[in-house]
Design a protein around this motif. Structure first.
Motif, PDB file in Angstrom:
ATOM      1  N   ARG A   1      -7.876   3.823   2.475  1.00 56.43           N
ATOM      2  CA  ARG A   1      -8.303   2.769   3.404  1.00 56.43           C
ATOM      3  C   ARG A   1      -8.812   3.357   4.718  1.00 56.43           C
ATOM      4  O   ARG A   1      -9.822   2.902   5.274  1.00 56.43           O
TER       5      ARG A   1
ATOM      6  N   SER B   1       0.833  -1.204   0.000  1.00 57.62           N
ATOM      7  CA  SER B   1       0.000   0.000   0.000  1.00 57.62           C
ATOM      8  C   SER B   1       0.865   1.250   0.000  1.00 57.62           C
ATOM      9  O   SER B   1       1.812   1.374   0.789  1.00 57.62           O
TER      10      SER B   1
ATOM     11  N   GLU C   1     -11.258  -5.356  -1.810  1.00 67.04           N
ATOM     12  CA  GLU C   1     -11.156  -4.015  -1.223  1.00 67.04           C
ATOM     13  C   GLU C   1      -9.849  -3.362  -1.630  1.00 67.04           C
ATOM     14  O   GLU C   1      -9.798  -2.158  -1.897  1.00 67.04           O
ATOM     15  N   LYS C   2      -8.785  -4.162  -1.705  1.00 60.27           N
ATOM     16  CA  LYS C   2      -7.489  -3.631  -2.108  1.00 60.27           C
ATOM     17  C   LYS C   2      -7.560  -3.068  -3.530  1.00 60.27           C
ATOM     18  O   LYS C   2      -6.993  -1.999  -3.830  1.00 60.27           O
TER      19      LYS C   2
ATOM     20  N   GLU D   1      -9.309   0.197  -3.458  1.00 62.67           N
ATOM     21  CA  GLU D   1      -8.401   1.204  -2.910  1.00 62.67           C
ATOM     22  C   GLU D   1      -7.430   1.712  -3.972  1.00 62.67           C
ATOM     23  O   GLU D   1      -7.128   2.915  -4.034  1.00 62.67           O
TER      24      GLU D   1
ATOM     25  N   ARG E   1     -10.024  -5.811   5.143  1.00 60.37           N
ATOM     26  CA  ARG E   1      -8.877  -5.866   4.234  1.00 60.37           C
ATOM     27  C   ARG E   1      -8.947  -7.156   3.412  1.00 60.37           C
ATOM     28  O   ARG E   1      -8.485  -8.215   3.832  1.00 60.37           O
TER      29      ARG E   1
END
Length: 799
Positions: free
Chosen positions: A139, A131, A150-151, A154, A146
């Motif tokens: 986030r 990240s 979702e990543k 993001e 997580r």
């Protein structure tokens, strides 16, 4: 935020080309293009605004952005409102620790993603998330679980964030919302909680500590994990040294700094103002007009005096300081010992209605001067009175008979001001106070009655101090510009762009001349039975007024000069009265101390253009009449309307025998002869008390035996009872009714006086004219006749 005009123009061109191609395209393109357009539109509008929907702490600073205090956010987190910038040391440490390529990528770092994928596959578990700081900011704003899905979201939102915000703005967003351990969020809150100062002054060691905390916020525990946290911090500092960001000396100093041992309490300066702003402007960073240095000086003075007053059971004290020129609050002390709530210390007295005592008298005095209803030296009655059942008394329980108006104000005598209010009218004064800014008059004028001038109403320290502030401002503006302005409420939130004054007006509440004469009278304030202010060393010239409420519950003092207004209240927040709790002995002393801590200021310039000079009678203070002796006149300044006031009625032309032992007439003077002279004559009831304070006062001589009295000068007057008095008879120990003592003042005390009640003769007196009697219930007529035949009657009622 970046300028997006160029970006939007490119999008428009893209859509135009896409639409043209769409018209010429085949079916597969006609299906794919709408999908692409939909995704593009979603991408453009996918970023929430604002990015963070979280409650913030209320942060209050002084005019120089020094922290005064803060109140925790609604979710019980110490999360200060987002800052516009981040300290350079923290930026350096954060980028080195979290995202070394932050300045070069567009929110996602492909190299870091590849490296993380390789590490995670080789280890068989997630050991690296890849990240970037931008992705971490996303986030923190989303607060989702997580997952890989979702990543991916993001990553998309991170690239979109980079389009809308600059790198420094993204750093500021992250730094303001990163978890810092416990219930501390963001670099500014963490700096104060862990190091006791603002983020702008972080050392390298402190900046490195806060840079590593969001990665492992649980490490910030004052009882465990300290070695692990210290190692991580020092490793970061070592990297900075290896990259020549830190030199050897700075590195050695940084690693020698210990970790914080316990959380620091946030400053508690002006806590009542901080609480007030929390209730009014919660969740913001508010810069006030407070001067922190002056605030702390004032709080120190209040704490010292409170310790002394507490010995007498007086537990609370409040003060406010206004800057006259800026129309701002520079010190706001709503009470003392805020953290101790045992004695009502958290009550903000500045905003609490309290009985006003005598603190409103200068406004009546000023209004009557302005309208020509009063002159500064004019005599006012100071004798016992009963006005429809209201019988005011002076604080000293003494009477002067007659007193000059300016002296009555300086000594805060009650009777002269009750008589003056009756002349001015209660409704008129009531409306004047409301117009001047008194917000606590929530009953009708008739309900307050004449007690309005003696503490029958309640007022706030804020309102009353601001009313005195208006007087100082109007006098200053007239002296400097020859103009008046509508009053504005003093500011406590800093706004450099706001005009400090209201609109210009030609009809001010008070004119400069009346204000100057009022403040001049208040510089001579002297209550020797309570405090002799002249004995206080190094005191600058100020106009000041004190007030004491009934039952010794409230002590007031307000001081004014051309630069500052200081208001002080002393008492108990629960309303408990204490012996000796007077305005002069308590609040007055505190006020002088606060002025002593303020810079010296010049006194007001006399507004000559708003005043006129005229001759007055030296003894009566009224305009000179034809009967006033030339040797008894003064030339003084007065308001222009003062020229319309009444002339002296106390100097009368009298006819005396040549030896001045008797009053005579032309037709009965005989061998005694006759001379005509001016004589200063007060009403009998005034004279009775006046002679005790002025031994040089000469009563009129009696009429000669050859002359029958026939004059417009009253020879006698009742001291008690008052006209139309309603009297309750006291009871004796055996239950029988007590008696009334009638009292009379006669210009010739040696004269015999014959007393009658309802036509029934009840006795005579000589020298001391007091008569005891037990009247029946009901209405009665009391009549007295002296040996010259002069008569006087009065009605009263016995309950």
């Amino acid at each position: 935020m970046k300028n997006t005009d160029h970006y939007i123009t490119k999008i428009k061109l893209f859509f135009t080309k896409l639409f043209n191609r769409y018209k010429k395209s085949k079916l597969k393109y006609r299906i794919g293009i709408p999908v692409c357009l939909t995704l593009l539109i979603w991408y453009i509008f996918c970023l929430p605004s604002p990015l963070f929907e979280v409650p913030y702490s209320t942060v209050v600073s002084d005019r120089h952005d020094e922290l005064l205090g803060a109140r925790i956010a609604g979710d019980q987190q110490w999360r200060f409102p987002a800052a516009g910038s981040v300290p350079e040391k923290y930026k350096t440490c954060l980028i080195e620790f979290e995202d070394q390529h932050f300045r070069s990528h567009w929110g996602v770092n492909p190299l870091a993603i590849g490296r993380a994928a390789k590490d995670n596959i080789s280890k068989g578990r997630i050991v690296s998330g890849a990240s970037t700081i931008t992705m971490q900011a996303i986030r923190l704003s989303r607060k989702e679980s997580r997952t890989f899905g979702e990543k991916f979201i993001e990553m998309i939102l991170a690239t979109r964030l980079e389009f809308s915000y600059s790198k420094d703005e993204i750093l500021a967003l992250y730094a303001s919302h990163a978890p810092m351990g416990g219930n501390v969020v963001g670099i500014e809150a963490a700096s104060w909680r862990y190091f006791g100062h603002q983020a702008a002054t972080l050392s390298w060691a402190e900046a490195a500590t806060l840079a590593i905390l969001p990665n492992s916020p649980s490490l910030m525990h004052f009882g465990r994990n300290r070695e692990k946290l210290l190692n991580k911090r020092n490793n970061l500092l070592k990297k900075l040294c290896e990259r020549n960001i830190l030199d050897k000396v700075d590195y050695e100093l940084a690693i020698s700094e210990p970790l914080p041992f316990q959380p620091h309490p946030l400053p508690q300066v002006a806590p009542h103002l901080v609480t007030k702003l929390y209730q009014e402007e919660g969740g913001k960073h508010i810069i006030t007009t407070i001067d922190k240095i002056q605030q702390e000086r004032t709080e120190s003075i209040l704490t010292r005096w409170n310790a002394e007053f507490a010995q007498n059971g007086v537990k609370n004290i409040a003060a406010i300081v206004f800057d006259v020129e800026k129309n701002e609050v520079i010190a706001y002390c709503g009470n003392v010992d805020f953290e101790n709530n045992i004695s009502g210390n958290q009550v903000d007295i500045i905003q609490s209605p309290r009985s006003t005592g005598s603190i409103l008298k200068p406004f009546l005095y000023c209004a009557m001067l302005q309208e020509g209803l009063l002159l500064p030296g004019q005599l006012l009655p100071d004798v016992p009175v009963n006005l429809n059942g209201f019988a005011p008394k002076n604080f000293s329980l003494q009477y002067d008979g007659a007193v000059h108006a300016s002296e009555a104000l300086a000594r805060s005598l009650n009777v002269p001001f009750v008589v003056s209010l009756r002349k001015y009218s209660v409704p008129k004064f009531y409306n004047l106070l409301k117009k001047t800014g008194m917000t606590t008059l929530n009953r009708s004028a008739d309900n307050y009655g004449l007690s309005l001038i003696l503490g029958g109403a309640e007022g706030k320290l804020w309102d009353i101090s601001a009313m005195y502030l208006q007087m100082a401002q109007q006098l200053n503006s007239y002296n400097e510009e020859g103009k008046y302005y509508e009053p504005k409420s003093p500011a406590y939130i800093l706004n450099e762009k706001e005009d400090k004054r209201g609109e210009r007006t030609r009809t001010p509440i008070f004119t400069a001349g009346a204000i100057w004469q009022t403040l001049e009278a208040l510089t001579n304030l002297n209550r020797p039975e309570e405090i002799d202010w002249r004995s206080i060393p190094s005191i600058q010239k100020i106009a000041w007024k004190t007030g004491t409420s009934f039952g010794f519950r409230d002590g007031w003092a307000v001081g004014v000069n051309s630069k500052y207004v200081v208001g002080v209240w002393v008492g108990n927040s629960d309303g408990e009265g204490r012996p000796g709790l007077t305005g002069a002995r308590t609040a007055g002393m505190v006020m002088f101390d606060i002025f002593g801590a303020l810079p010296q200021s010049r006194w007001f310039t006399r507004p000559d253009n708003d005043l006129v000079s005229a001759e007055i009678c030296h003894e009566s203070g009224c305009l000179k009449s034809i009967n006033c002796p030339e040797t008894s006149t003064d030339t003084v300044w007065m308001c222009k309307k003062g020229l319309e006031s009444a002339v002296c009625s106390y100097h009368k032309l009298v006819h005396l025998s040549e030896d001045k032992q008797y009053q005579v007439y032309e037709n009965c003077a005989g061998k005694r002869g006759i001379i005509h002279t001016s004589w200063f004559v007060l009403p009998p009831s005034w004279e009775w008390y006046y002679k005790e304070q002025h031994p040089d006062y000469r009563s009129l001589p009696p009429y000669s035996p050859e002359c029958r009295e026939d004059s417009d000068i009253k020879p006698m007057d009742f001291i008690y009872p008052f006209p139309n008095a309603i009297i309750s008879l006291p009871k004796q120990l055996d239950g029988s009714p007590g008696q009334i003592i009638f009292e009379l003042a006669h210009r010739s005390p040696q004269s015999k006086v014959f007393w009658h009640i309802d036509g029934l003769y009840i006795g005579e007196t000589k020298d001391f004219h007091k008569k005891e009697y037990i009247p029946a219930k009901g209405e009665h007529l009391l009549t007295v006749v002296d040996e010259t035949g002069a008569t006087l009657s009065i009605k009263f009622v016995v309950k």
